[in-house]
Design a protein around this motif. Structure first.
Motif, PDB file in Angstrom:
ATOM      1  N   ALA A 290     -74.483   4.163  -4.018  1.00 57.00           N
ATOM      2  CA  ALA A 290     -73.221   4.565  -4.651  1.00 57.00           C
ATOM      3  C   ALA A 290     -72.111   4.777  -3.633  1.00 57.00           C
ATOM      4  N   LEU A 291     -72.430   5.356  -2.500  1.00 57.30           N
ATOM      5  CA  LEU A 291     -71.398   5.745  -1.541  1.00 57.30           C
ATOM      6  C   LEU A 291     -71.021   4.630  -0.570  1.00 57.30           C
ATOM      7  N   SER A 292     -71.931   3.684  -0.338  1.00 53.76           N
ATOM      8  CA  SER A 292     -71.652   2.630   0.649  1.00 53.76           C
ATOM      9  C   SER A 292     -71.225   1.312   0.027  1.00 53.76           C
ATOM     10  N   GLY A 293     -71.463   1.151  -1.283  1.00 54.36           N
ATOM     11  CA  GLY A 293     -71.129  -0.120  -1.911  1.00 54.36           C
ATOM     12  C   GLY A 293     -72.102  -1.233  -1.580  1.00 54.36           C
ATOM     13  N   ALA A 294     -73.277  -0.897  -1.055  1.00 50.67           N
ATOM     14  CA  ALA A 294     -74.328  -1.878  -0.764  1.00 50.67           C
ATOM     15  C   ALA A 294     -75.554  -1.523  -1.588  1.00 50.67           C
TER      16      ALA A 294
END
Length: 542
Positions: A290-294
């Protein structure tokens, strides 16, 4: 007991030989999911049975070598099948030889927290002994089968060849009660291992391809200027709670009451679903996605991510002028990965000021986390806006004892919760029955939601924005959902402009998303959030 002893027990050798043949048949046909185990599952003709028999019939040293090799393969197949049974029940997927080895250490830490050091060591020793025993039994079983076949090699060989021809013919004709299930599972695990190794290399080569990694903070989150932003991960808060019994009626009622309460206070809400990368555990993979977009669906991807230059939401908020903090009550050891996220400060199990008793594995209740974070980060009038990541853990297994809200002005250092921490049944008592487990799990989710609503009522204002999402669904054996990975997500704000910024997301009003609500993969959240709340005219942020 030796064969010499068995000569004096009429029928013993024949009985053990029969048991060996039955054991080999079961080892070759046992499904790798508990839901598939039934009498009908064993109405099956495994082609490997005949092939193993023919190999064991090879004369002299060649047959002995074949027995040893077959023991290794059969032992591996049995261990992998047992591992699959466990991981399907907990994580909703087969065991992965590359990604899941760390589960031994994670499981040991969880058992230590719930049952203590001695019990955790005992469980580990029992698992090691069980694995050794299974391999030894595979060797003994094949040796006895080999001796029985060699007693009449021509008859046995002819019968095995005939059965093999019949089985292959039936398999080619499309009959579904014959095949090579055990071998197919070994091949699938081998292919999965090779794919996992390739995935490690490919992900490591692409993880740094991130357009946000080199952007300045100018224009970022301009529509949230001056607001405190909380991104809250709620442990084991999954879609099954809203749609499956014995949870749905109670949880939907709790959410509806929460929605009514917050609407009366002028709070706006929108909800949808995200697809998490994991089920039943490994929460940090969901946080990272969710936080890294990966898409972080394995420990090895996670390890590649945290040494990369990829930009997290936390780091981007910090670059845009926010103070970034994390409330991580489950972190009780060194956590070097925290540097990757870009926190100005991390509150953990040891530096958060909690003086109360733990709730078994849960180091402190959710209400204390909310209260302590507010006192440390939001109580001063003149300060920078705060972007906080919260990992709530009251709804983490073993879900006992239950927690209840206390008046916010009495939370203090947490000792007010001591009586609750010592009340209720032990984990051993709760975990004797799946219905009891589900009941305590549901109550923990209700407490998590009630605490969230109470905090918004007590401390919410125009400058507070809360994005709360589940980290993953609970284990399939608890939810009854063997395939689903979706989790609810809610955006909560007093300021209607926050809701207007996400109008094109088409999230549904309120806290009860239905079957028509949007479903995003969890790694899509970061970019959608940046684009919705940033000035896209500056530095070409679109």
């Amino acid at each position: 007991m030796t064969d010499t002893n068995l000569r004096y027990l009429p029928g013993s050798r024949q009985l053990l030989t029969l048991i060996a043949f039955i054991g080999l048949f079961v080892a070759l046909t046992l499904p790798n999911r508990l839901a598939w185990i039934s009498g009908q599952a064993f109405v099956f003709l495994p082609l490997e049975f005949m092939v193993i028999g023919l190999l064991l019939l090879m004369p002299g040293r060649a047959g002995d070598v074949c027995r040893i090799l077959l023991t290794l393969l059969l032992g591996l197949a049995i261990l992998l099948r047992g591992s699959d049974l466990v991981t399907h029940e907990i994580f909703g997927r087969p065991f992965n030889l590359v990604f899941d080895t760390h589960l031994l250490a994670d499981g040991s830490r969880l058992l230590t927290g719930v049952l203590g050091d001695l019990a955790a060591v005992g469980v580990g020793l029992m698992l090691a002994l069980a694995a050794a025993l299974l391999c030894w039994l595979a060797y003994i079983m094949l040796r006895r089968v080999q001796r029985a076949l060699r007693a009449a090699p021509r008859l046995a060989g002819g019968l095995l060849l005939a059965l093999l021809v019949v089985g292959i013919s039936l398999d080619m004709s499309g009959w579904r009660r014959t095949g090579t299930f055990a071998w197919d599972q070994l091949v699938l695990h081998g292919q999965d291992t090779l794919y996992s190794i390739r995935d490690i290399r490919e992900f490591a080569g692409t993880v740094n391809e991130d357009v946000w990694a080199t952007r300045s903070g100018q224009g970022l989150f301009s529509r949230l200027q001056g607001k405190d932003v909380y991104i809250v991960f709620a442990e084991s808060y999954g879609r099954a709670l809203l749609e499956r019994e014995p949870f749905a009626d109670a949880i939907r009622a709790t959410l509806m009451q929460a929605q009514t309460t917050l609407e009366a206070d002028g709070v706006h809400m929108r909800s949808a679903f995200l697809t998490a990368p994991t089920v039943g555990g490994l929460s940090w993979l969901a946080h990272a996605s969710a936080l890294s977009g990966a898409w972080i669906d394995s420990e090895t991807r996670y390890e590649s991510l945290v040494i990369s230059q990829r930009a997290t939401l936390n780091r981007l908020f910090r670059d845009a002028g926010w103070r970034t903090v994390a409330a991580m009550p489950a972190i009780s050891m060194a956590w070097p990965e925290g540097r990757f996220y870009g926190y100005d400060h991390v509150y953990n199990a040891h530096n958060f000021g909690y003086q109360g008793l733990p709730f078994n594995w849960v180091t402190m209740p959710d209400q204390y986390v909310w209260s302590a974070l507010h006192a440390r980060e939001r109580s001063e009038d003149i300060r920078r806006p705060v972007m906080a990541e919260l990992a709530l853990i009251s709804s983490h297994a073993p879900w006992t004892p239950n927690t209840e809200l206390v008046p916010w002005d009495q939370v203090g250092d947490g000792r007010i919760f001591d009586a609750q921490a010592q009340a209720g049944p032990s984990p051993e008592e709760v975990w004797q029955d799946v219905d009891t487990i589900r009941d305590y799990y549901r109550q923990s989710i209700e407490y998590m939601l009630q605490t969230l609503v109470s905090y918004v009522q007590q401390y919410g204002n125009e400058d507070l924005v809360i994005l709360v999402l589940g980290d993953h669904q609970a284990a399939p054996f608890i939810t009854g959902d063997t395939d689903g990975k979706d989790v609810p997500i809610h955006l909560i704000a007093h300021d209607p402009a926050v809701i207007e910024a996400i109008v094109d997301w088409q999230w549904q009003p309120g806290l009860l998303p239905d079957g028509a609500a949007p479903v995003w993969r969890m790694d899509r959240l970061r970019d959608r959030f940046i684009q919705a709340f940033s000035d896209t005219q500056q530095e070409g942020l679109q």
